[in-house]
Write a protein that holds these residues in place. Structure first.
Motif, mmCIF file in Angstrom:
data_model
loop_
_atom_site.group_PDB
_atom_site.id
_atom_site.type_symbol
_atom_site.label_atom_id
_atom_site.label_comp_id
_atom_site.label_asym_id
_atom_site.label_seq_id
_atom_site.Cartn_x
_atom_site.Cartn_y
_atom_site.Cartn_z
ATOM 1 N N GLU A 25 36.996 1.130 -7.132
ATOM 2 C CA GLU A 25 36.395 2.331 -6.563
ATOM 3 C C GLU A 25 36.474 3.450 -7.584
ATOM 4 N N ILE A 26 35.359 4.123 -7.802
ATOM 5 C CA ILE A 26 35.369 5.330 -8.626
ATOM 6 C C ILE A 26 35.792 6.504 -7.751
ATOM 7 N N GLN A 27 36.782 7.262 -8.213
ATOM 8 C CA GLN A 27 37.300 8.388 -7.454
ATOM 9 C C GLN A 27 37.223 9.660 -8.295
ATOM 10 N N LEU A 28 37.044 10.777 -7.619
ATOM 11 C CA LEU A 28 37.033 12.076 -8.283
ATOM 12 C C LEU A 28 37.916 13.019 -7.479
ATOM 13 N N SER A 29 38.979 13.525 -8.097
ATOM 14 C CA SER A 29 39.879 14.446 -7.416
ATOM 15 C C SER A 29 39.994 15.749 -8.195
ATOM 16 N N LEU A 30 40.281 16.824 -7.485
ATOM 17 C CA LEU A 30 40.474 18.133 -8.114
ATOM 18 C C LEU A 30 41.332 18.996 -7.218
ATOM 19 N N ILE A 63 40.957 18.502 -12.851
ATOM 20 C CA ILE A 63 39.881 17.650 -12.347
ATOM 21 C C ILE A 63 40.056 16.279 -12.973
ATOM 22 N N LEU A 64 40.054 15.229 -12.134
ATOM 23 C CA LEU A 64 40.412 13.887 -12.607
ATOM 24 C C LEU A 64 39.455 12.833 -12.059
ATOM 25 N N PRO A 65 38.530 12.301 -12.890
ATOM 26 C CA PRO A 65 37.802 11.086 -12.537
ATOM 27 C C PRO A 65 38.692 9.879 -12.827
ATOM 28 N N SER A 66 38.714 8.903 -11.911
ATOM 29 C CA SER A 66 39.599 7.756 -12.075
ATOM 30 C C SER A 66 39.023 6.531 -11.372
ATOM 31 N N VAL A 67 39.679 5.397 -11.626
ATOM 32 C CA VAL A 67 39.315 4.131 -10.987
ATOM 33 C C VAL A 67 40.505 3.632 -10.199
ATOM 34 N N ASN A 68 40.272 3.173 -8.977
ATOM 35 C CA ASN A 68 41.284 2.488 -8.189
ATOM 36 C C ASN A 68 40.880 1.016 -8.115
ATOM 37 N N TYR A 69 41.728 0.157 -8.693
ATOM 38 C CA TYR A 69 41.451 -1.280 -8.735
ATOM 39 C C TYR A 69 42.378 -1.991 -7.751
ATOM 40 N N SER A 70 41.800 -2.693 -6.766
ATOM 41 C CA SER A 70 42.565 -3.357 -5.726
ATOM 42 C C SER A 70 43.127 -4.683 -6.233
ATOM 43 N N ASN A 72 45.545 -6.462 -4.196
ATOM 44 C CA ASN A 72 45.545 -7.179 -2.923
ATOM 45 C C ASN A 72 45.557 -6.137 -1.816
ATOM 46 N N GLU A 73 45.834 -6.554 -0.572
ATOM 47 C CA GLU A 73 45.779 -5.616 0.544
ATOM 48 C C GLU A 73 46.873 -4.547 0.477
ATOM 49 N N LYS A 74 47.952 -4.838 -0.234
ATOM 50 C CA LYS A 74 49.101 -3.942 -0.240
ATOM 51 C C LYS A 74 49.330 -3.217 -1.567
ATOM 52 N N SER A 75 48.512 -3.466 -2.576
ATOM 53 C CA SER A 75 48.777 -2.837 -3.877
ATOM 54 C C SER A 75 47.481 -2.608 -4.641
ATOM 55 N N SER A 76 47.520 -1.634 -5.562
ATOM 56 C CA SER A 76 46.364 -1.316 -6.395
ATOM 57 C C SER A 76 46.829 -0.588 -7.640
ATOM 58 N N LEU A 77 45.921 -0.448 -8.602
ATOM 59 C CA LEU A 77 46.165 0.303 -9.821
ATOM 60 C C LEU A 77 45.192 1.466 -9.904
ATOM 61 N N ASP A 78 45.674 2.626 -10.348
ATOM 62 C CA ASP A 78 44.821 3.773 -10.661
ATOM 63 C C ASP A 78 44.892 4.037 -12.161
ATOM 64 N N PHE A 79 43.747 4.303 -12.779
ATOM 65 C CA PHE A 79 43.753 4.788 -14.153
ATOM 66 C C PHE A 79 42.531 5.669 -14.366
ATOM 67 N N GLY A 80 42.687 6.700 -15.209
ATOM 68 C CA GLY A 80 41.588 7.630 -15.409
ATOM 69 C C GLY A 80 41.852 8.564 -16.565
ATOM 70 N N ILE A 81 40.998 9.573 -16.669
ATOM 71 C CA ILE A 81 41.148 10.587 -17.710
ATOM 72 C C ILE A 81 40.610 11.907 -17.150
ATOM 73 N N GLY A 82 41.369 12.988 -17.318
ATOM 74 C CA GLY A 82 40.961 14.239 -16.709
ATOM 75 C C GLY A 82 41.423 15.454 -17.485
ATOM 76 N N PHE A 83 40.984 16.619 -17.022
ATOM 77 C CA PHE A 83 41.310 17.904 -17.634
ATOM 78 C C PHE A 83 42.333 18.619 -16.766
ATOM 79 N N TYR A 84 43.404 19.136 -17.408
ATOM 80 C CA TYR A 84 44.458 19.851 -16.707
ATOM 81 C C TYR A 84 44.691 21.212 -17.368
ATOM 82 N N LEU A 85 44.821 22.240 -16.542
ATOM 83 C CA LEU A 85 45.195 23.573 -16.996
ATOM 84 C C LEU A 85 46.473 23.958 -16.274
#
Length: 243
Positions: A25-30, A63-70, A72-85
């Protein structure tokens, strides 16, 4: 410029992964960032005033665009690259001289973490991970206040005597920081629904930096031998959307 190119490349890479694998899943958080107040002794010295630096809460943003990779039903990985102030209110005191200002540190971060899913419909994610940070800029604006009443060369009973003198400053602190730093974090996510076909999440993350602040170069002509500031800790609050 290199960091901006890296950010654009990473966003494109994440989009390509999503188009090939529906477990991602592509995710965008801020949202805002908050510093946790700290006090650091700045020096081993006999100079009066016990030099120290205090930081207190000031609001930044990320602001952080990232990927959540599943996995299994109980675990996943997040990785991304974003700008922080990250922003801090600073009070730096050495004897009769006090610097009061706001410090702004902008950087690119590349976080990666493992998530454990729990709760009803696995709507909660508890994550732990680390990140690399790439410095873009570090600046501080404020006022230098000198309390002349602490100096013996002035007579406080003089009718022309003024206790304080204030001078504004605007300093570039980029050389005081490593161009690349690292850190670790824990985070909690809660999935929410914006509509019947669009989901998102709210996010709480606590970051602890390591190796982000360099030693000031010692100068044999100075009376003060500077040490490192304490490494900053920040809290990120955010809202995100699953694209």
């Amino acid at each position: 410029m290199k960091q901006k190119i890296l950010l654009i490349f990473m966003i494109g890479f994440l989009t390509q992964i999503y188009s090939q694998d529906k477990k991602t899943e592509i995710q965008l958080s801020l949202g805002p960032t908050f510093s946790i107040p700290k006090t650091s002794e700045l020096a081993n010295t006999n100079v009066d005033g016990s030099p120290e630096i205090k930081s207190s809460v000031h609001i930044g943003a990320y602001i952080l665009p990232s990927v959540n990779y599943s996995l299994n039903e109980k675990s996943s990985l997040d990785f991304g690259i974003g700008f922080y102030l990250d922003r801090f209110s600073i009070e730096n005191k050495i004897g009769p001289v006090t610097n009061k200002g706001n410090r702004s540190i902008s950087q690119i971060q590349t976080p990666i973490n493992f998530n454990f899913h729990f709760g009803q419909d696995n709507s909660y994610q508890l994550g732990i991970g680390g990140f690399a940070s790439f410095l873009l800029s570090a600046k501080e604006k404020g006022d230098t206040i000198t309390d002349f009443s602490q100096l013996d060369i002035f007579n406080p009973n003089d009718p022309n005597f003024n206790n304080n003198a204030t001078i504004s400053y605007d300093n570039n602190l980029k050389d005081n920081y490593n161009s690349v730093g690292v850190g670790a974090f824990v985070q909690l996510k809660k999935s929410i629904s914006f509509s019947t076909d669009k989901k998102g999440f709210i996010l709480l993350r606590i970051n602890q930096y390591f190796n982000s602040i360099k030693n000031n170069d010692a100068d044999s002509n100075q009376f003060i031998e500077f040490k490192n500031e304490k490494e900053p800790t920040t809290i990120n609050l955010g809202i995100g959307i699953i694209l």
